[in-house]
Scaffold this active site. Structure first.
Site, PDB file in Angstrom:
ATOM      1  N   HIS A  68       0.880  -1.175   0.000  1.00  0.00           N
ATOM      2  CA  HIS A  68       0.000   0.000   0.000  1.00  0.00           C
ATOM      3  C   HIS A  68       0.915   1.222   0.000  1.00  0.00           C
ATOM      4  O   HIS A  68       1.398   1.624   1.059  1.00  0.00           O
ATOM      5  CB  HIS A  68      -0.880   0.023   1.245  1.00  0.00           C
ATOM      6  CG  HIS A  68      -1.774  -1.171   1.400  1.00  0.00           C
ATOM      7  ND1 HIS A  68      -3.086  -1.180   0.996  1.00  0.00           N
ATOM      8  CD2 HIS A  68      -1.543  -2.402   1.926  1.00  0.00           C
ATOM      9  CE1 HIS A  68      -3.636  -2.360   1.259  1.00  0.00           C
ATOM     10  NE2 HIS A  68      -2.706  -3.125   1.826  1.00  0.00           N
ATOM     11  N   PHE A  69       1.183   1.764  -1.178  1.00  0.00           N
ATOM     12  CA  PHE A  69       2.091   2.916  -1.267  1.00  0.00           C
ATOM     13  C   PHE A  69       1.336   4.248  -1.210  1.00  0.00           C
ATOM     14  O   PHE A  69       1.915   5.307  -1.324  1.00  0.00           O
ATOM     15  CB  PHE A  69       2.977   2.807  -2.511  1.00  0.00           C
ATOM     16  CG  PHE A  69       4.124   1.811  -2.369  1.00  0.00           C
ATOM     17  CD1 PHE A  69       4.347   1.113  -1.184  1.00  0.00           C
ATOM     18  CD2 PHE A  69       5.001   1.595  -3.430  1.00  0.00           C
ATOM     19  CE1 PHE A  69       5.415   0.207  -1.050  1.00  0.00           C
ATOM     20  CE2 PHE A  69       6.073   0.696  -3.311  1.00  0.00           C
ATOM     21  CZ  PHE A  69       6.282   0.007  -2.126  1.00  0.00           C
ATOM     22  N   ARG A  70       0.006   4.175  -1.059  1.00  0.00           N
ATOM     23  CA  ARG A  70      -0.817   5.315  -0.606  1.00  0.00           C
ATOM     24  C   ARG A  70      -1.047   6.428  -1.621  1.00  0.00           C
ATOM     25  O   ARG A  70      -1.578   7.470  -1.247  1.00  0.00           O
ATOM     26  CB  ARG A  70      -0.210   5.947   0.658  1.00  0.00           C
ATOM     27  CG  ARG A  70       0.032   5.000   1.807  1.00  0.00           C
ATOM     28  CD  ARG A  70      -1.258   4.443   2.315  1.00  0.00           C
ATOM     29  NE  ARG A  70      -1.105   3.702   3.558  1.00  0.00           N
ATOM     30  CZ  ARG A  70      -1.900   2.701   3.896  1.00  0.00           C
ATOM     31  NH1 ARG A  70      -2.896   2.328   3.124  1.00  0.00           N
ATOM     32  NH2 ARG A  70      -1.735   2.075   5.038  1.00  0.00           N
ATOM     33  N   ASN A 100      -6.717   0.612  -2.449  1.00  0.00           N
ATOM     34  CA  ASN A 100      -7.453   1.398  -1.439  1.00  0.00           C
ATOM     35  C   ASN A 100      -6.783   2.750  -1.211  1.00  0.00           C
ATOM     36  O   ASN A 100      -6.408   3.116  -0.104  1.00  0.00           O
ATOM     37  CB  ASN A 100      -7.609   0.620  -0.129  1.00  0.00           C
ATOM     38  CG  ASN A 100      -6.295   0.191   0.482  1.00  0.00           C
ATOM     39  OD1 ASN A 100      -5.299   0.024  -0.217  1.00  0.00           O
ATOM     40  ND2 ASN A 100      -6.275   0.012   1.785  1.00  0.00           N
ATOM     41  N   HIS A 184      -8.873 -10.212   0.368  1.00  0.00           N
ATOM     42  CA  HIS A 184      -8.699  -9.985   1.807  1.00  0.00           C
ATOM     43  C   HIS A 184      -9.885 -10.672   2.466  1.00  0.00           C
ATOM     44  O   HIS A 184     -11.028 -10.257   2.256  1.00  0.00           O
ATOM     45  CB  HIS A 184      -8.711  -8.489   2.105  1.00  0.00           C
ATOM     46  CG  HIS A 184      -8.581  -8.162   3.561  1.00  0.00           C
ATOM     47  ND1 HIS A 184      -7.668  -7.259   4.034  1.00  0.00           N
ATOM     48  CD2 HIS A 184      -9.235  -8.625   4.665  1.00  0.00           C
ATOM     49  CE1 HIS A 184      -7.764  -7.173   5.349  1.00  0.00           C
ATOM     50  NE2 HIS A 184      -8.725  -7.994   5.769  1.00  0.00           N
ATOM     51  N   HIS A 242      -2.538 -12.771   2.792  1.00  0.00           N
ATOM     52  CA  HIS A 242      -2.227 -12.677   4.225  1.00  0.00           C
ATOM     53  C   HIS A 242      -2.976 -13.673   5.137  1.00  0.00           C
ATOM     54  O   HIS A 242      -3.719 -13.283   6.030  1.00  0.00           O
ATOM     55  CB  HIS A 242      -2.395 -11.253   4.755  1.00  0.00           C
ATOM     56  CG  HIS A 242      -3.593 -10.476   4.325  1.00  0.00           C
ATOM     57  ND1 HIS A 242      -4.859 -10.984   4.351  1.00  0.00           N
ATOM     58  CD2 HIS A 242      -3.716  -9.199   3.871  1.00  0.00           C
ATOM     59  CE1 HIS A 242      -5.702 -10.049   3.947  1.00  0.00           C
ATOM     60  NE2 HIS A 242      -5.035  -8.971   3.637  1.00  0.00           N
ATOM     61  N   ASP A 320       2.407  -6.871   2.667  1.00  0.00           N
ATOM     62  CA  ASP A 320       1.261  -6.041   3.067  1.00  0.00           C
ATOM     63  C   ASP A 320       1.754  -4.740   3.706  1.00  0.00           C
ATOM     64  O   ASP A 320       1.140  -4.226   4.646  1.00  0.00           O
ATOM     65  CB  ASP A 320       0.311  -6.796   3.996  1.00  0.00           C
ATOM     66  CG  ASP A 320      -1.064  -6.130   4.090  1.00  0.00           C
ATOM     67  OD1 ASP A 320      -1.313  -5.149   3.364  1.00  0.00           O
ATOM     68  OD2 ASP A 320      -1.883  -6.590   4.903  1.00  0.00           O
ATOM     69  N   HIS A 324       1.392   3.934   8.245  1.00  0.00           N
ATOM     70  CA  HIS A 324       0.593   5.008   8.855  1.00  0.00           C
ATOM     71  C   HIS A 324       1.541   5.824   9.713  1.00  0.00           C
ATOM     72  O   HIS A 324       2.596   5.322  10.126  1.00  0.00           O
ATOM     73  CB  HIS A 324      -0.522   4.421   9.735  1.00  0.00           C
ATOM     74  CG  HIS A 324      -1.509   3.582   8.978  1.00  0.00           C
ATOM     75  ND1 HIS A 324      -2.510   4.124   8.208  1.00  0.00           N
ATOM     76  CD2 HIS A 324      -1.643   2.241   8.875  1.00  0.00           C
ATOM     77  CE1 HIS A 324      -3.227   3.145   7.653  1.00  0.00           C
ATOM     78  NE2 HIS A 324      -2.714   1.999   8.043  1.00  0.00           N
TER      79      HIS A 324
HETATM   80  O1  DOR Z   1      -3.611  -3.739   8.145  1.00  0.00           O
HETATM   81  C1  DOR Z   1      -4.012  -3.431   7.036  1.00  0.00           C
HETATM   82  N1  DOR Z   1      -3.740  -2.228   6.529  1.00  0.00           N
HETATM   83  N2  DOR Z   1      -4.754  -4.294   6.347  1.00  0.00           N
HETATM   84  C2  DOR Z   1      -5.373  -3.935   5.202  1.00  0.00           C
HETATM   85  O2  DOR Z   1      -6.080  -4.734   4.649  1.00  0.00           O
HETATM   86  C3  DOR Z   1      -5.231  -2.579   4.671  1.00  0.00           C
HETATM   87  C4  DOR Z   1      -4.004  -1.945   5.161  1.00  0.00           C
HETATM   88  C5  DOR Z   1      -3.997  -0.463   4.913  1.00  0.00           C
HETATM   89  O3  DOR Z   1      -4.241  -0.075   3.777  1.00  0.00           O
HETATM   90  O4  DOR Z   1      -3.712   0.281   5.832  1.00  0.00           O
END
Ligand code: DOR
Length: 454
Positions: A68-70, A100, A184, A242, A320, A324
């Site tokens: 997830h490189f946001r 996402n 997921h 996962h 994964d 944050h």
């Molecule tokens: O812990 C997680 N963080 N699980 C996920 O499925 C999404 C990910 C996130 O995008 O922060």
């Protein structure tokens, strides 16, 4: 930006090559971004840079099929440049990024926007998943399978708002997906019920160690069973991400990915490094830093997952990687987001299992490079083969202690701070060009868009 055509010619000699189940001493020649020759006693040519590997392990660069490189929309946490730099420093030369983001990646235009953003900024090679929602079936049907590794279905709600819980929609997605589906799996109604019980007891300040009981093993099992039954009904190519519990392992077929006739398994499974290095006892020390979805569970799960990798019940190892900020992680349980940054130290963490005698280096390479390349039909990467892209990582067995100052991810923390690994990444090449010299990034971001042989 230099192109791979004018990339330096390099000869790596005296390496311990690890590839396709074998470890052997040899040399490897790089020309025009590709592996030109693998052999022994290769003679250097005048114009080549010669690197003496001194017996160190030379692996194909890892392919992380779950990050997830946001970007776009959440760049205050991470972006493609920072996170791919961290990945390359950790020996991960290819990444496949999740949908996402904000906006979520729900159609071809959003996908192409991501590819444009990565061009010239990504240090590793890149692919982007199309996301599923309760109402983008048409975009799924129309997806050109050469533009995405797969379609991501959140069958459990997590970061972002991408839950697909409409039974008819799920059925259609599994029936009609033109690429592999990756899921997921966690049952959201079960999680919501547990969360309500814990909130009644603790309010918002639920202790972190309750996380695996709220996001329970039963919720994982129920959702994984549903995914498997849908895939069996429609003969879907399904990859379950996962896996975190011992119980789910019984649902998957043991055995190699391929037999003589090609890809044998229609249904494959993946686990992630954090499930192999942490367990319930670590919540006391690390709190929300290891809060993630699915949750890190018990020591017995960790042991079963490691054994399942060795026994080919689990096919793929990934990260994964889900960064944050520390400020977000410091919030009370109900608002602290789930996910942890992993790409920079994931390979070193996996190699600890080799050091401990639980896996071989060849198995790590199989799960973390060969298997994702095969599962997603990645063209010309993931193996030490002549003609393949020279995505390479050189491992040195000198201890490395993780310090926050060394973390290249934008969030600037790691769950491994203070940990000493037995090995470190001495060099990483991406498309034949040195990108990490053991201490710092060098040159330019050389990542290329992945091509899929479909
Ligand atoms: O812990 C997680 N963080 N699980 C996920 O499925 C999404 C990910 C996130 O995008 O922060």
């Amino acid at each position: 930006m230099p192109s791979q055509q004018n990339s330096p010619a390099t000869l790596i000699v005296n390496a311990r090559l690890v590839n396709e189940g074998r470890e052997f001493d040899g040399d490897l020649r790089i020309e025009q971004g590709r592996i030109a020759q693998i052999g022994t006693g290769l003679a250097a040519r005048g114009f080549e840079t010669v690197i003496d590997a001194r017996g160190r392990r030379l692996l194909p660069g890892m392919i992380d099929d779950q990050v997830h490189f946001r970007e776009p929309g959440l760049e205050y946490k991470a972006d493609m440049a920072t996170e791919s730099a961290a990945a390359v420093a950790g020996g991960l030369t290819t990444f496949m990024d999740m949908p996402n983001t904000n906006p979520p990646t729900l159609d071809a235009a959003a996908l192409e926007d991501k590819y444009r953003r990565a061009h010239g900024r990504a240090w590793g090679n890149y692919g982007f998943y199309l996301g599923a929602s309760n109402d983008n079936l048409e975009a799924i049907r129309q997806l050109d399978p050469r533009t995405a590794p797969g379609i991501k279905v959140f069958m459990g709600a997590s970061t972002g708002n991408m839950l697909v819980d409409d039974p008819a929609t799920l059925d259609s997605i599994f029936r009609e997906a033109p690429t592999p589906i990756i899921t997921h799996c966690e049952d959201t109604p079960m999680i919501d019920a547990e969360l309500a019980r814990y909130k009644a007891q603790y309010g918002d300040d639920i202790p972190a160690w309750c996380h695996p009981d709220i996001r329970s093993r039963e919720a994982c099992m129920k959702s994984t069973q549903l995914a498997l039954s849908l895939a069996r009904r429609h003969n879907t190519r399904l990859h379950v991400l996962h896996i975190s519990t011992a119980e789910e392992l019984a649902l998957f077929e043991p055995g190699p990915l391929r037999d003589a006739h090609g890809l044998r398994k229609r249904i494959t499974a993946e686990t992630c490094v954090h499930f192999l290095r942490f367990d319930r006892a670590d919540y006391d020390r690390l709190g929300h830093k290891i809060k993630c979805n699915p949750a890190i569970k018990d020591a017995s799960d960790r042991e079963a997952l490691i054994a399942a990798l060795a026994a080919d019940v689990i096919d793929v190892l990934a990260t994964d990687h889900a960064p944050h900020t520390l400020e977000e992680k410091a919030r009370p349980y109900t608002t602290a987001p789930s996910g942890l940054p992993l790409v920079q130290y994931a390979l070193l963490a996996a190699l600890e299992l080799v050091h401990e005698g639980r896996l071989t280096t060849a198995q790590v390479v199989q799960k973390f490079a060969h298997a994702p390349a095969e599962l997603f039909d990645v063209r010309g990467r993931g193996f030490l083969r002549e003609g393949y892209a020279a995505d390479l990582v050189l491992i040195e067995d000198t201890p490395l202690t993780v310090h926050a100052d060394d973390v290249l991810s934008k969030c600037a923390w790691s769950p491994f701070e203070g940990t000493t690994f037995h090995s470190r990444v001495a060099s990483t090449w991406v498309n034949g060009v040195l990108a990490w010299d053991g201490d710092r990034l060098v040159g330019d971001a050389m990542g290329q868009r992945l091509e899929f042989d479909r």
